[in-house]
Design a protein around this motif. Structure first.
Motif, PDB file in Angstrom:
ATOM      1  N   ASP A  64       0.870  -1.173   0.000  1.00  0.00           N
ATOM      2  CA  ASP A  64       0.000   0.000   0.000  1.00  0.00           C
ATOM      3  C   ASP A  64       0.904   1.218   0.000  1.00  0.00           C
ATOM      4  N   ARG A  65       1.609   1.414  -1.129  1.00  0.00           N
ATOM      5  CA  ARG A  65       2.542   2.528  -1.284  1.00  0.00           C
ATOM      6  C   ARG A  65       2.393   3.117  -2.676  1.00  0.00           C
ATOM      7  N   ASN A  66       2.581   4.440  -2.752  1.00  0.00           N
ATOM      8  CA  ASN A  66       2.625   5.055  -4.070  1.00  0.00           C
ATOM      9  C   ASN A  66       4.071   5.089  -4.563  1.00  0.00           C
ATOM     10  N   ALA A  67       4.271   5.526  -5.789  1.00  0.00           N
ATOM     11  CA  ALA A  67       5.609   5.498  -6.391  1.00  0.00           C
ATOM     12  C   ALA A  67       6.590   6.370  -5.615  1.00  0.00           C
ATOM     13  N   HIS A  68       6.130   7.509  -5.142  1.00  0.00           N
ATOM     14  CA  HIS A  68       7.002   8.400  -4.379  1.00  0.00           C
ATOM     15  C   HIS A  68       7.466   7.721  -3.095  1.00  0.00           C
ATOM     16  N   GLN A  69       6.570   7.041  -2.403  1.00  0.00           N
ATOM     17  CA  GLN A  69       6.933   6.351  -1.169  1.00  0.00           C
ATOM     18  C   GLN A  69       7.929   5.234  -1.434  1.00  0.00           C
ATOM     19  N   TRP A  70       7.760   4.496  -2.518  1.00  0.00           N
ATOM     20  CA  TRP A  70       8.728   3.440  -2.853  1.00  0.00           C
ATOM     21  C   TRP A  70      10.111   4.031  -3.102  1.00  0.00           C
ATOM     22  N   ARG A  71      10.173   5.161  -3.798  1.00  0.00           N
ATOM     23  CA  ARG A  71      11.475   5.790  -4.052  1.00  0.00           C
ATOM     24  C   ARG A  71      12.135   6.198  -2.743  1.00  0.00           C
ATOM     25  N   ARG A  72      11.360   6.744  -1.813  1.00  0.00           N
ATOM     26  CA  ARG A  72      11.913   7.151  -0.513  1.00  0.00           C
ATOM     27  C   ARG A  72      12.431   5.946   0.264  1.00  0.00           C
ATOM     28  N   VAL A  73      11.652   4.875   0.275  1.00  0.00           N
ATOM     29  CA  VAL A  73      12.069   3.684   1.015  1.00  0.00           C
ATOM     30  C   VAL A  73      13.349   3.104   0.428  1.00  0.00           C
ATOM     31  N   ARG A  74      13.402   2.984  -0.898  1.00  0.00           N
ATOM     32  CA  ARG A  74      14.592   2.405  -1.536  1.00  0.00           C
ATOM     33  C   ARG A  74      15.817   3.274  -1.314  1.00  0.00           C
ATOM     34  N   TYR A  75      15.640   4.586  -1.387  1.00  0.00           N
ATOM     35  CA  TYR A  75      16.781   5.462  -1.121  1.00  0.00           C
ATOM     36  C   TYR A  75      17.236   5.326   0.323  1.00  0.00           C
ATOM     37  N   SER A  76      16.298   5.258   1.254  1.00  0.00           N
ATOM     38  CA  SER A  76      16.650   5.166   2.674  1.00  0.00           C
ATOM     39  C   SER A  76      17.526   3.954   2.938  1.00  0.00           C
ATOM     40  N   TYR A  77      17.148   2.808   2.379  1.00  0.00           N
ATOM     41  CA  TYR A  77      17.955   1.608   2.597  1.00  0.00           C
ATOM     42  C   TYR A  77      19.314   1.719   1.918  1.00  0.00           C
ATOM     43  N   MET A  78      19.352   2.308   0.713  1.00  0.00           N
ATOM     44  CA  MET A  78      20.628   2.496   0.036  1.00  0.00           C
ATOM     45  C   MET A  78      21.537   3.396   0.876  1.00  0.00           C
ATOM     46  N   ASP A  79      20.968   4.461   1.405  1.00  0.00           N
ATOM     47  CA  ASP A  79      21.732   5.413   2.210  1.00  0.00           C
ATOM     48  C   ASP A  79      22.254   4.755   3.483  1.00  0.00           C
ATOM     49  N   CYS A  80      21.398   3.988   4.142  1.00  0.00           N
ATOM     50  CA  CYS A  80      21.807   3.338   5.386  1.00  0.00           C
ATOM     51  C   CYS A  80      22.847   2.252   5.144  1.00  0.00           C
ATOM     52  N   ARG A  81      22.676   1.479   4.082  1.00  0.00           N
ATOM     53  CA  ARG A  81      23.662   0.426   3.800  1.00  0.00           C
ATOM     54  C   ARG A  81      25.021   1.020   3.449  1.00  0.00           C
ATOM     55  N   ARG A  82      25.021   2.153   2.789  1.00  0.00           N
ATOM     56  CA  ARG A  82      26.274   2.825   2.452  1.00  0.00           C
ATOM     57  C   ARG A  82      27.053   3.158   3.716  1.00  0.00           C
ATOM     58  N   GLU A  83      26.359   3.700   4.727  1.00  0.00           N
ATOM     59  CA  GLU A  83      27.006   4.021   5.996  1.00  0.00           C
ATOM     60  C   GLU A  83      27.347   2.757   6.772  1.00  0.00           C
ATOM     61  N   ALA A  84      26.456   1.766   6.728  1.00  0.00           N
ATOM     62  CA  ALA A  84      26.696   0.522   7.465  1.00  0.00           C
ATOM     63  C   ALA A  84      27.953  -0.182   6.968  1.00  0.00           C
ATOM     64  N   ARG A  85      28.183  -0.183   5.662  1.00  0.00           N
ATOM     65  CA  ARG A  85      29.385  -0.836   5.103  1.00  0.00           C
ATOM     66  C   ARG A  85      30.655  -0.202   5.652  1.00  0.00           C
ATOM     67  N   LYS A  86      30.648   1.105   5.827  1.00  0.00           N
ATOM     68  CA  LYS A  86      31.827   1.792   6.351  1.00  0.00           C
ATOM     69  C   LYS A  86      32.153   1.336   7.768  1.00  0.00           C
ATOM     70  N   ARG A  87      31.133   0.907   8.505  1.00  0.00           N
ATOM     71  CA  ARG A  87      31.301   0.568   9.921  1.00  0.00           C
ATOM     72  C   ARG A  87      31.220  -0.924  10.199  1.00  0.00           C
ATOM     73  N   GLY A  88      31.141  -1.725   9.151  1.00  0.00           N
ATOM     74  CA  GLY A  88      31.099  -3.167   9.339  1.00  0.00           C
ATOM     75  C   GLY A  88      29.796  -3.673   9.916  1.00  0.00           C
ATOM     76  N   LEU A  89      28.706  -2.962   9.689  1.00  0.00           N
ATOM     77  CA  LEU A  89      27.395  -3.348  10.207  1.00  0.00           C
ATOM     78  C   LEU A  89      26.557  -3.966   9.100  1.00  0.00           C
ATOM     79  N   THR A  90      25.586  -4.759   9.485  1.00  0.00           N
ATOM     80  CA  THR A  90      24.679  -5.399   8.537  1.00  0.00           C
ATOM     81  C   THR A  90      23.291  -4.800   8.672  1.00  0.00           C
TER      82      THR A  90
END
Length: 208
Positions: A64-90
């Motif tokens: 139950d998401r519109n296209a804008h919400q999907w883009r925000r969610v996908r970016y959020s995970y990409m952004d968080c994983r980018r930082e997590a990789r720097k710190r050895g987190l999963t």
């Protein structure tokens, strides 16, 4: 301690941004004359990002998401994983919108025991949840984490419902204060949303 200030830190186990803020927030207490007052803020994610359920392969089963919400969610995970990789987190994307109120109840229970138990619980819940290795909606699973952290897990099971209500009440009080997301920090009644404000908070504490 004389001169010690209090920083209120609102957090939610189902937020990857709160997970990434956890250790830098610990460092604030380690390096500055400050006491951290950790409080739960239970996010209502569907109200602003919609909801979805996916399988292990990432196939959307219901949503139950519109296209804008999907883009925000996908970016959020990409952004968080980018930082997590720097710190050895999963950080593995969640497969549904979780109700974190019970995990917040466990946080309150751990805090009553003491700082060491709280930190072990806090670290374990965040780390295991974001590896998809912990059901934060299960009383038994959280009681086991509390037992491993040094608390009475069986006692938590007895008090879970009341503590869950307390966590919800803390969240509503936070909203009345102006809180809308996590991580949020409150310093001398000033609100800061996001871990990027931690350097500014450090500067404030140093000049106080």
């Amino acid at each position: 301690m004389a001169g010690t200030q209090v920083v209120v830190a609102y957090t939610d186990y189902k937020s990857p941004y709160a997970f990434l803020a956890k250790d830098p927030t610990y460092e604030l207490e380690r390096d500055c004359p400050v006491r951290l007052d950790w409080r739960p803020y239970i996010l209502d994610i569907p109200s602003y990002l919609g909801s979805a359920r996916v399988d292990n392969a990432g196939t959307v089963l219901e949503q139950d998401r519109n296209a804008h919400q999907w883009r925000r969610v996908r970016y959020s995970y990409m952004d968080c994983r980018r930082e997590a990789r720097k710190r050895g987190l999963t950080i593995l994307g969640t497969q549904k919108i979780w109700d974190s109120a019970l995990a917040a109840a466990g946080m309150l229970y751990a805090q009553r025991i003491g700082d060491a138990v709280f930190r072990r619980y806090h670290d374990t819940v965040f780390e295991r949840f974001w590896k998809r290795d912990l059901d934060i909606e299960s009383v038994n699973a959280l009681a086991a984490v509390l037992s491993q952290a040094g608390a009475d897990g069986a006692g938590f099971a007895v008090e879970a419902d009341a503590l869950r209500d307390e966590a919800v009440a803390i969240s509503r009080a936070a909203e009345a204060r102006g809180v809308f997301g996590v991580p949020t920090f409150v310093v001398a009644d000033e609100i800061f949303w996001g871990r990027e404000h931690l350097p500014e908070i450090r500067a404030m504490l140093a000049s106080a």
